[in-house]
Design a protein around this motif. Structure first.
Motif, PDB file in Angstrom:
ATOM      1  N   ALA A 215       0.832  -1.209   0.000  1.00  0.00           N
ATOM      2  CA  ALA A 215       0.000   0.000   0.000  1.00  0.00           C
ATOM      3  C   ALA A 215       0.861   1.250   0.000  1.00  0.00           C
ATOM      4  CB  ALA A 215      -0.917  -0.001   1.214  1.00  0.00           C
ATOM      5  N   ILE A 216       0.444   2.244  -0.769  1.00  0.00           N
ATOM      6  CA  ILE A 216       1.142   3.530  -0.725  1.00  0.00           C
ATOM      7  C   ILE A 216       0.146   4.653  -0.427  1.00  0.00           C
ATOM      8  CG2 ILE A 216       2.924   2.818  -2.365  1.00  0.00           C
ATOM      9  CD1 ILE A 216       1.556   4.602  -4.458  1.00  0.00           C
ATOM     10  N   LEU A 217       0.664   5.677   0.247  1.00  0.00           N
ATOM     11  CA  LEU A 217      -0.101   6.906   0.460  1.00  0.00           C
ATOM     12  C   LEU A 217       0.638   8.007  -0.292  1.00  0.00           C
ATOM     13  CD1 LEU A 217      -0.664   6.751   4.329  1.00  0.00           C
ATOM     14  CD2 LEU A 217      -1.991   5.669   2.515  1.00  0.00           C
ATOM     15  N   PHE A 218      -0.090   8.686  -1.127  1.00  0.00           N
ATOM     16  CA  PHE A 218       0.508   9.745  -1.945  1.00  0.00           C
ATOM     17  C   PHE A 218       0.012  11.069  -1.366  1.00  0.00           C
ATOM     18  CE2 PHE A 218       1.929  11.913  -5.597  1.00  0.00           C
ATOM     19  CZ  PHE A 218       2.607  11.030  -6.433  1.00  0.00           C
ATOM     20  N   LEU A 219       0.917  11.883  -0.827  1.00  0.00           N
ATOM     21  CA  LEU A 219       0.505  13.119  -0.147  1.00  0.00           C
ATOM     22  C   LEU A 219       0.851  14.350  -0.977  1.00  0.00           C
ATOM     23  CD1 LEU A 219       0.883  11.062   2.268  1.00  0.00           C
ATOM     24  CD2 LEU A 219       1.474  13.051   3.635  1.00  0.00           C
ATOM     25  N   ASP A 220      -0.061  15.283  -0.993  1.00  0.00           N
ATOM     26  CA  ASP A 220       0.206  16.543  -1.679  1.00  0.00           C
ATOM     27  C   ASP A 220      -0.346  17.650  -0.787  1.00  0.00           C
ATOM     28  OD1 ASP A 220       0.226  18.727  -3.405  1.00  0.00           O
ATOM     29  OD2 ASP A 220       0.029  17.441  -5.163  1.00  0.00           O
ATOM     30  N   LEU A 221       0.534  18.510  -0.281  1.00  0.00           N
ATOM     31  CA  LEU A 221       0.078  19.591   0.606  1.00  0.00           C
ATOM     32  C   LEU A 221      -0.741  20.581  -0.215  1.00  0.00           C
ATOM     33  CD1 LEU A 221       3.364  20.240   2.570  1.00  0.00           C
ATOM     34  CD2 LEU A 221       1.342  19.029   3.371  1.00  0.00           C
ATOM     35  N   ASP A 222      -1.817  21.059   0.373  1.00  0.00           N
ATOM     36  CA  ASP A 222      -2.662  21.996  -0.357  1.00  0.00           C
ATOM     37  C   ASP A 222      -2.128  23.416  -0.214  1.00  0.00           C
ATOM     38  OD1 ASP A 222      -4.407  19.893  -1.008  1.00  0.00           O
ATOM     39  OD2 ASP A 222      -5.480  20.112   0.880  1.00  0.00           O
ATOM     40  N   ARG A 223      -2.160  24.140  -1.257  1.00  0.00           N
ATOM     41  CA  ARG A 223      -1.846  25.574  -1.276  1.00  0.00           C
ATOM     42  C   ARG A 223      -0.550  25.919  -0.550  1.00  0.00           C
ATOM     43  NH1 ARG A 223      -4.983  28.865   1.191  1.00  0.00           N
ATOM     44  NH2 ARG A 223      -5.626  27.358   2.734  1.00  0.00           N
ATOM     45  N   ASP A 255       8.189   1.062   7.290  1.00  0.00           N
ATOM     46  CA  ASP A 255       7.595   1.977   6.306  1.00  0.00           C
ATOM     47  C   ASP A 255       8.722   2.747   5.626  1.00  0.00           C
ATOM     48  OD1 ASP A 255       5.137   1.269   7.285  1.00  0.00           O
ATOM     49  OD2 ASP A 255       4.867   3.088   8.496  1.00  0.00           O
ATOM     50  N   LEU A 256       8.460   3.240   4.432  1.00  0.00           N
ATOM     51  CA  LEU A 256       9.429   4.124   3.789  1.00  0.00           C
ATOM     52  C   LEU A 256       8.727   5.450   3.488  1.00  0.00           C
ATOM     53  CD1 LEU A 256      12.337   3.826   1.788  1.00  0.00           C
ATOM     54  CD2 LEU A 256      10.523   4.628   0.297  1.00  0.00           C
ATOM     55  N   VAL A 257       9.385   6.543   3.852  1.00  0.00           N
ATOM     56  CA  VAL A 257       8.830   7.860   3.526  1.00  0.00           C
ATOM     57  C   VAL A 257       9.763   8.530   2.538  1.00  0.00           C
ATOM     58  CG1 VAL A 257       7.769   9.919   4.477  1.00  0.00           C
ATOM     59  CG2 VAL A 257       8.496   8.082   6.002  1.00  0.00           C
ATOM     60  N   ALA A 258       9.212   8.976   1.422  1.00  0.00           N
ATOM     61  CA  ALA A 258      10.039   9.636   0.415  1.00  0.00           C
ATOM     62  C   ALA A 258       9.440  10.989   0.082  1.00  0.00           C
ATOM     63  CB  ALA A 258      10.124   8.778  -0.844  1.00  0.00           C
ATOM     64  N   ARG A 259      10.324  11.918  -0.280  1.00  0.00           N
ATOM     65  CA  ARG A 259       9.835  13.191  -0.796  1.00  0.00           C
ATOM     66  C   ARG A 259      10.099  13.192  -2.289  1.00  0.00           C
ATOM     67  NH1 ARG A 259      12.656  18.797  -0.632  1.00  0.00           N
ATOM     68  NH2 ARG A 259      10.969  20.173  -1.281  1.00  0.00           N
ATOM     69  N   LEU A 260       9.039  13.439  -3.062  1.00  0.00           N
ATOM     70  CA  LEU A 260       9.190  13.424  -4.514  1.00  0.00           C
ATOM     71  C   LEU A 260       9.651  14.771  -5.025  1.00  0.00           C
ATOM     72  CD1 LEU A 260       6.233  11.445  -6.048  1.00  0.00           C
ATOM     73  CD2 LEU A 260       8.554  10.737  -5.558  1.00  0.00           C
ATOM     74  N   GLY A 261       9.801  15.717  -4.142  1.00  0.00           N
ATOM     75  CA  GLY A 261      10.123  17.078  -4.564  1.00  0.00           C
ATOM     76  C   GLY A 261       8.917  17.953  -4.314  1.00  0.00           C
ATOM     77  N   LEU A 269       3.816   1.699   2.900  1.00  0.00           N
ATOM     78  CA  LEU A 269       3.570   1.070   4.191  1.00  0.00           C
ATOM     79  C   LEU A 269       4.220  -0.307   4.230  1.00  0.00           C
ATOM     80  CD1 LEU A 269      -0.164   2.118   4.634  1.00  0.00           C
ATOM     81  CD2 LEU A 269       1.912   3.324   5.305  1.00  0.00           C
ATOM     82  N   GLY A 270       4.852  -0.612   5.357  1.00  0.00           N
ATOM     83  CA  GLY A 270       5.529  -1.899   5.498  1.00  0.00           C
ATOM     84  C   GLY A 270       4.520  -3.032   5.650  1.00  0.00           C
ATOM     85  N   GLY A 271       4.909  -4.235   5.267  1.00  0.00           N
ATOM     86  CA  GLY A 271       4.045  -5.411   5.424  1.00  0.00           C
ATOM     87  C   GLY A 271       2.884  -5.412   4.455  1.00  0.00           C
ATOM     88  N   SER A 272       1.988  -6.392   4.614  1.00  0.00           N
ATOM     89  CA  SER A 272       0.811  -6.464   3.746  1.00  0.00           C
ATOM     90  C   SER A 272      -0.282  -5.586   4.336  1.00  0.00           C
ATOM     91  CB  SER A 272       0.285  -7.893   3.668  1.00  0.00           C
ATOM     92  OG  SER A 272       1.249  -8.702   3.051  1.00  0.00           O
ATOM     93  N   VAL A 273      -0.752  -4.630   3.563  1.00  0.00           N
ATOM     94  CA  VAL A 273      -1.758  -3.687   4.054  1.00  0.00           C
ATOM     95  C   VAL A 273      -2.852  -3.567   3.004  1.00  0.00           C
ATOM     96  CG1 VAL A 273      -2.171  -1.312   4.765  1.00  0.00           C
ATOM     97  CG2 VAL A 273       0.015  -2.386   5.302  1.00  0.00           C
ATOM     98  N   ASP A 274      -4.099  -3.831   3.396  1.00  0.00           N
ATOM     99  CA  ASP A 274      -5.169  -3.701   2.400  1.00  0.00           C
ATOM    100  C   ASP A 274      -5.693  -2.262   2.372  1.00  0.00           C
ATOM    101  OD1 ASP A 274      -6.830  -3.397   4.561  1.00  0.00           O
ATOM    102  OD2 ASP A 274      -7.651  -5.423   4.468  1.00  0.00           O
ATOM    103  N   LEU A 275      -6.607  -2.002   1.432  1.00  0.00           N
ATOM    104  CA  LEU A 275      -7.086  -0.627   1.216  1.00  0.00           C
ATOM    105  C   LEU A 275      -7.693  -0.016   2.479  1.00  0.00           C
ATOM    106  CD1 LEU A 275      -8.824  -0.176  -2.240  1.00  0.00           C
ATOM    107  CD2 LEU A 275      -6.916   1.111  -1.283  1.00  0.00           C
ATOM    108  N   ALA A 276      -8.505  -0.829   3.191  1.00  0.00           N
ATOM    109  CA  ALA A 276      -9.200  -0.290   4.356  1.00  0.00           C
ATOM    110  C   ALA A 276      -8.196   0.150   5.419  1.00  0.00           C
ATOM    111  CB  ALA A 276     -10.147  -1.342   4.918  1.00  0.00           C
ATOM    112  N   GLU A 277      -7.199  -0.719   5.667  1.00  0.00           N
ATOM    113  CA  GLU A 277      -6.161  -0.384   6.649  1.00  0.00           C
ATOM    114  C   GLU A 277      -5.378   0.842   6.200  1.00  0.00           C
ATOM    115  OE1 GLU A 277      -3.172  -3.444   8.276  1.00  0.00           O
ATOM    116  OE2 GLU A 277      -4.523  -4.554   6.952  1.00  0.00           O
ATOM    117  N   ALA A 278      -5.052   0.882   4.908  1.00  0.00           N
ATOM    118  CA  ALA A 278      -4.263   1.995   4.375  1.00  0.00           C
ATOM    119  C   ALA A 278      -5.028   3.304   4.529  1.00  0.00           C
ATOM    120  CB  ALA A 278      -3.924   1.751   2.904  1.00  0.00           C
TER     121      ALA A 278
END
Ligand code: C2E
Ligand code: CA
Ligand code: CA
Length: 614
Positions: A215-223, A255-261, A269-278
Motif C-alpha cells: 500500500a502507498i499513500l501519496f501526499l500533496d500539501l494543499d496551497r 515503512d518508507l517515507v520519500a519526498r518526490l520534490g 507502508l511496510g508489510g501487507s496492508v489492504d485498502l481499508a487499513e491503508a
C-alpha cells in the motif's frame, strides 16, 4: 620462537591484513573486519579482539566487529553502544585516546572488570587498546583482551599501530562511500528518501514473493505556494522539513517515507496492508500533518490531499502503482483538497481509456474518424437561423462514439491541440463554403471552438488565415469561441492572438461566460464581440431566481460594453421566453435542435428558420 622468525611472522601479518582490507567497500567492511580480527586473535594468542568506532556526533563508542563471536549477547548489549558521558574509565579513555594503552590485571580498575564480567562472564583480563586516528581525531579503537596476564613487546605494539592505521584508512573510505550513497538516496532538504530510493524500494517490494498487497499513500500539501510567496522560500523549506519530521515520526520502522520534490510525499507502508487499513493510516497521517506549524513568529497550518492505492507483487509495476496513487491524489484535490481518496476500479478504467485515447488521437486526426456536428443558433423570437456552432466528435475504433469532453483535454495535455484545432477549423470552413454554394448570399455566422493550447500555438493565425482564403469565407463569417479561463491564463499571448484575428476580420466570443473570473477591465481591453452565456445559467432560467439575476447582470454588462449575447442550453420555451424578457435575443439549445450533421443543417438553411412555439 627465535626473534627473526617472529619479526618475519609479524611482517606477514601486516601484509595479510593489508591485502584483506584493500578491496573492501561499505558492504563488505564488517565481514572482512571479522576475518582480520580472527587473524589477530590467532596470531597474538589473545582471547578476544574487537573493533569499535567513535561516533562523536552521538558521543559514543560503537562496537563494529569482534572475534570470536560471544555465545550469548544480552539485549541490549551493554558493550554495543557505550556513551562516553556515562562510560567507565576504560571506555571513556577511547574518546580521545592518542597512544596505545596496555593494562594488566593488577592495574585495571574494578569498574572495567565489572563491565567485562557482565558482558563476557570472565573475571580478570589484560587489555591492549590501540587508537584509530584520522588527523587530530580519534575515530575508533582496536582492542585485545587476554584472560589473565599478557605483555606486549615494542615490535608487537608497532605492528598493532600499523594495523590500526590500515583500519582507520578503510574506515574513512567507507564513511565517504556511505555519505555518497546517503546523498544519492536521500532528499537533501528533509533527509527523507528521494525519488530514486522510492523506486528501488518499490521495485524490491513489488518483485518479492510476499503476497501483498503493498500500500502507498501519496501526499500533496494543499496551497503551499501562497506560503512561499508570503513568507519566503526559507519559511517554505522550514515548513516542509517540519512536515517531513512528523511523517518520519509517525512511521513504523518498515515503512518508507520519500519526498518526490516540492510538496509531494509518498509513504510505502511496510508489510501487507489492504485498502481499508491503508485508509485508516491515511486518516492518522492527515491528522498529524495538518497540525499547526510554528514559522518564526507565525503559526500556520496546511491541509493535505492524500491518495491511497494498493498493488500486489508481480501484478503491478512501480510506475503503475505510483500512477494509481497520483490519480487518487488528483481525485482528492478535485474534491477541493483536505481529502483522502482511494484509487478505484473506475479510476483505473478511466485512466486506461485516457491512455487509449492518447495513443489513438494523432491517428484519428489523419484517418477521418473525427467528424463535426453543427448546432444551429437562432433568433429566439422568430426562429431564424443566424449561426451554427461546429462541435467535434470521434468515432473511436474500440470505444465507439466519443464526445469532446473525453478527448479535448487529452489533446491539450499531449500537444495535439494545435493539430486537432487545425482540422476542425478547416473542416468547418469547408462545410460553410458548401452551404454557401447551396444558398448563395448566405448570412450565417460559423462558430468554432478554440482550446487554450491551440490559441497559444505559433501557427494559429496562419492556420485561420489560410482556411479563410482557401474556402473563401466572407469577412465576419467566422467567429472563434474561447473560454474565459483561456483568456486569463496568458493575457499577453491572448491579446496578440486576438489582435491578429481582429485584423483578419474574425470575430471572437467568450464561451461559457459567467463560470470564470474575467474582470471587466480584461473584457474592455480585448477585441471581443460576443459573450455566450453558459448553459448552466440558462437551462433552469424559468425556475431559478438566482440564475435570472445572473443573466440579467450579464445582459447589462453586454449592453454597456456593446457586446452581442448568445444563450446556450435553451431547453424549453419558458427559458426562451425568460431570455427574451431579459433582453437576450439569440440562443441555441435542444429546444431548437440538437447538434446535427452538415447535410441536415443544409436542409434547415434552405427553410431558413426553425419553428418552435414560444
Ligand atoms: P460548448 O462550446 O459550450 O458547446 C456547447 C455544448 O452544449 C455542446 O456539447 C452541445 O452539445 C451542448 N448543448 C447544446 N445545446 C444544449 C442544451 O440545450 N442542453 C444541454 N444540456 N446541452 C446542450 P458538446 O458537443 O459535448 O461539447 C462540449 C464542449 O466541448 C464544448 O462546449 C466545447 O467547449 C468543447 N468542444 C466541442 N467541439 C470542440 C472543438 O472543435 N474544439 C474545441 N477546442 N473544443 C470543442
Ligand atoms: Ca462553444
Ligand atoms: Ca459554452
Amino acid at each position: 620462537m627465535p626473534t627473526e622468525k617472529h619479526a618475519e611472522k609479524l611482517d606477514t601479518l601486516v601484509t595479510t591484513v593489508a591485502s584483506r582490507l584493500t578491496p573492501v567497500d561499505a558492504v563488505s567492511f564488517v565481514p572482512v573486519a571479522k576475518l582480520v580480527l580472527q587473524d589477530l586473535v590467532e596470531h597474538f594468542e589473545v582471547d578476544t579482539c574487537f573493533l569499535r568506532f567513535n561516533d562523536h556526533e552521538l558521543g559514543a563508542t560503537v562496537l563494529v566487529a569482534e572475534y570470536p563471536p560471544r555465545p550469548h549477547i544480552p539485549e541490549p548489549d551493554p558493550i554495543g553502544v557505550v556513551y562516553f558521558k556515562d562510560a567507565d574509565p576504560m571506555f571513556a579513555l577511547t574518546e580521545h585516546q592518542k597512544e596505545v594503552v596496555i593494562t594488566r590485571p593488577e592495574v585495571s580498575g574494578p569498574d572495567y572488570n565489572d563491565r567485562v564480567r557482565e558482558a563476557s562472564g570472565v573475571p580478570e583480563v589484560s587489555l591492549a587498546a590501540v587508537p584509530l586516528l584520522s588527523g587530530e581525531t580519534t575515530t575508533g579503537t582496536l582492542g585485545f583482551i587476554k584472560f589473565g596476564d599478557r605483555d606486549w613487546t615494542p615490535a608487537e605494539v608497532d605492528v598493532l599501530k600499523a594495523i590500526a592505521a590500515l583500519l582507520a584508512q578503510v574506515q574513512a573510505r567507507v564513511a565517504v562511500e556511505e555519505q555518497l550513497r546517503y546523498s544519492a538516496d536521500h532528499d537533501s532538504l528533509t533527509g527523507l528518501s528521494n525519488r530514486r530510493a522510492l523506486y528501488s524500494h518499490l521495485d524490491a517490494r513489488l518483485s518479492s514473493a510476499d503476497p501483498g498487497p503493498v500500500a502507498i499513500l501519496f501526499l500533496d500539501l494543499d496551497r503551499l505556494k501562497p506560503l512561499n510567496d508570503f513568507f519566503g522560500h526559507g519559511a517554505g523549506d522550514g515548513f516542509i522539513s517540519t512536515i517531513a519530521d512528523r511523517l518520519r515520526a509517525s512511521c513504523a520502522p518498515d515503512d518508507l517515507v520519500a519526498r518526490l520534490g516540492g510538496d509531494e510525499f509518498v509513504l510505502v507502508l511496510g508489510g501487507s496492508v489492504d485498502l481499508a487499513e491503508a485508509e485508516l493510516r491515511a486518516q492518522h497521517i492527515r491528522d498529524v500533518v495538518t497540525e499547526r506549524v510554528r514559522l518564526g513568529r507565525e503559526v500556520v497550518s496546511r491541509s493535505v490531499s492524500i491518495g491511497v492505492a494498493v498493488g500486489h507483487p508481480g501484478k503491478v509495476t512501480t510506475g503503475a502503482l505510483l500512477s494509481r496513487g497520483d490519480q487518487a491524489v488528483m481525485a482528492a484535490k478535485t474534491k477541493g483538497g483536505n481529502a483522502i481518496s482511494v484509487f478505484t476500479e473506475e479510476m483505473q478504467a478511466e485512466s486506461e481509456k485516457r491512455n487509449l485515447i492518447e495513443l489513438s488521437l494523432r491517428g484519428a486526426i489523419a484517418d477521418g474518424s473525427l467528424f463535426l456536428e453543427y448546432q444551429p443558433e437562432v433568433d429566439l423570437s422568430t426562429g431564424r437561423i443566424i449561426g451554427v456552432e461546429a462541435l467535434v466528435r470521434w468515432h473511436h475504433p474500440f470505444l465507439g462514439l466519443l464526445q469532446p469532453v473525453s478527448f479535448i483535454d487529452v489533446a491539450e495535455a499531449t500537444n495535439l491541440a494545435g493539430e486537432l484545432g487545425r482540422w476542425v477549423i478547416r473542416t468547418a470552413c469547408a462545410q460553410w463554403s458548401r452551404w454557401s454554394s447551396q444558398a448563395p448570399g448566405l448570412d450565417l455566422t460559423l462558430r468554432v471552438n478554440v482550446s487554450p493550447g491551440q490559441l497559444a500555438g505559433l501557427d494559429f493565425l496562419d492556420v485561420v488565415a489560410s482556411a479563410l482564403k482557401e474556402f473563401d469565407l466572407r469577412q465576419g463569417a467566422l467567429c472563434l469561441e474561447i473560454t474565459e479561463n483561456a483568456v486569463l491564463s496568458d493575457l499577453t499571448r491572448t491579446r496578440e492572438a486576438l489582435d491578429g484575428l481582429h485584423e483578419l476580420h474574425v470575430e471572437v466570443a467568450i464561451d461559457d461566460f459567467g463560470t470564470g473570473f474575467s474582470s471587466l477591465s480584461h473584457l474592455k481591453a480585448l477585441p471581443v464581440g460576443t459573450l455566450k452565456i453558459d448553459r448552466g445559467f440558462v437551462m433552469n432560467l424559468d425556475k431559478n431566481p438566482e440564475d435570472r439575476a445572473i443573466v440579467k447582470s450579464i445582459v447589462g454588462l453586454a449592453e454597456s460594453f456593446g457586446l452581442e449575447l448568445v444563450a446556450e442550453g435553451v431547453e424549453n420555451a419558458e427559458a426562451a421566453r425568460a431570455l427574451i424578457d431579459l433582453g437576450c435575443h439569440r440562443g441555441q439549445g435542444f429546444l431548437f435542435s440538437r447538434p446535427v450533421s452538415g447535410a441536415a443543417i443544409g436542409a434547415l438553411l434552405v427553410k431558413g428558420s426553425i419553428d418552435v412555439a414560444i
